[in-house]
Design a protein around this motif. Structure first.
Motif, PDB file in Angstrom:
ATOM      1  N   CYS A   1      -3.940  -2.978  -8.783  1.00 29.90           N
ATOM      2  CA  CYS A   1      -3.168  -1.760  -9.062  1.00 29.90           C
ATOM      3  C   CYS A   1      -2.049  -1.566  -8.057  1.00 29.90           C
ATOM      4  N   CYS A   2      -2.329  -1.823  -6.782  1.00 27.07           N
ATOM      5  CA  CYS A   2      -1.284  -1.694  -5.755  1.00 27.07           C
ATOM      6  C   CYS A   2      -0.136  -2.665  -6.025  1.00 27.07           C
TER       7      CYS A   2
ATOM      8  N   THR B   1      -2.582 -11.620  -4.223  1.00 26.14           N
ATOM      9  CA  THR B   1      -2.261 -10.191  -4.237  1.00 26.14           C
ATOM     10  C   THR B   1      -2.862  -9.514  -5.456  1.00 26.14           C
ATOM     11  N   HIS B   2      -2.720 -10.135  -6.624  1.00 28.98           N
ATOM     12  CA  HIS B   2      -3.274  -9.542  -7.846  1.00 28.98           C
ATOM     13  C   HIS B   2      -4.792  -9.666  -7.907  1.00 28.98           C
TER      14      HIS B   2
ATOM     15  N   TYR C   1      -2.722   4.074 -12.448  1.00 28.89           N
ATOM     16  CA  TYR C   1      -4.168   4.253 -12.346  1.00 28.89           C
ATOM     17  C   TYR C   1      -4.778   4.712 -13.662  1.00 28.89           C
TER      18      TYR C   1
ATOM     19  N   CYS D   1       1.641   2.963  -2.474  1.00 20.57           N
ATOM     20  CA  CYS D   1       1.397   3.447  -3.839  1.00 20.57           C
ATOM     21  C   CYS D   1       1.945   4.846  -4.069  1.00 20.57           C
TER      22      CYS D   1
ATOM     23  N   CYS E   1      -6.774  -9.385  -5.134  1.00 19.81           N
ATOM     24  CA  CYS E   1      -7.319  -8.428  -4.159  1.00 19.81           C
ATOM     25  C   CYS E   1      -6.940  -6.978  -4.436  1.00 19.81           C
ATOM     26  N   CYS E   2      -5.720  -6.721  -4.834  1.00 24.18           N
ATOM     27  CA  CYS E   2      -5.222  -5.343  -5.013  1.00 24.18           C
ATOM     28  C   CYS E   2      -4.383  -5.237  -6.277  1.00 24.18           C
TER      29      CYS E   2
ATOM     30  N   PHE F   1       0.816  -1.212   0.000  1.00 27.47           N
ATOM     31  CA  PHE F   1       0.000   0.000   0.000  1.00 27.47           C
ATOM     32  C   PHE F   1       0.851   1.264   0.000  1.00 27.47           C
TER      33      PHE F   1
END
Length: 111
Positions: A87-88, A81-82, A23, A12, A84-85, A10
């Motif tokens: 872009c992060c 990870t990919h 984004y 980012c 759930c999040c 996180f």
């Protein structure tokens, strides 16, 4: 292996330029991450537009980044990870390999 990613999942905004690029155009950043580990930039970027492939292919790139940098983890954790999040995860990987903007050069994080 005992290393960790140099930026948190996180984190980012550690590199605002990478954050904005991702984004706006996550396909571009994902492609540049793939290119940094020797994969095809175009195919990996376009894979983000295909359901199921948009999780599997970025997870493979994350796995390659982890292997190159000696970072702990598993392919299952990369998939999760990919999932759930996304872009992060893409931003974290871009910061790790310096695929956009030279990595640390544009960092705004306080040290």
């Amino acid at each position: 292996m005992s290393n960790q990613f140099s930026h948190s999942l996180f984190g980012c905004f550690d590199n605002f330029g990478v954050c904005i690029w991702t984004y706006i155009a996550p396909c571009y950043t994902a492609g540049k991450n793939a290119e940094a580990v020797g994969e095809n930039c175009l195919l990996c970027g376009l894979a983000l537009l295909v359901p199921i492939a948009n999780i599997f292919f970025p997870a493979q790139i994350r796995q390659k980044i982890r292997e190159q940098k000696g970072i702990d983890g598993s392919f299952l954790s990369d998939i999760l990870t990919h999932l759930c999040c996304p872009c992060c995860a893409i931003i974290q990987e871009a910061q790790e390999v310096g695929s956009i903007g030279g990595g640390q050069a544009q960092s705004i994080a306080r040290e």
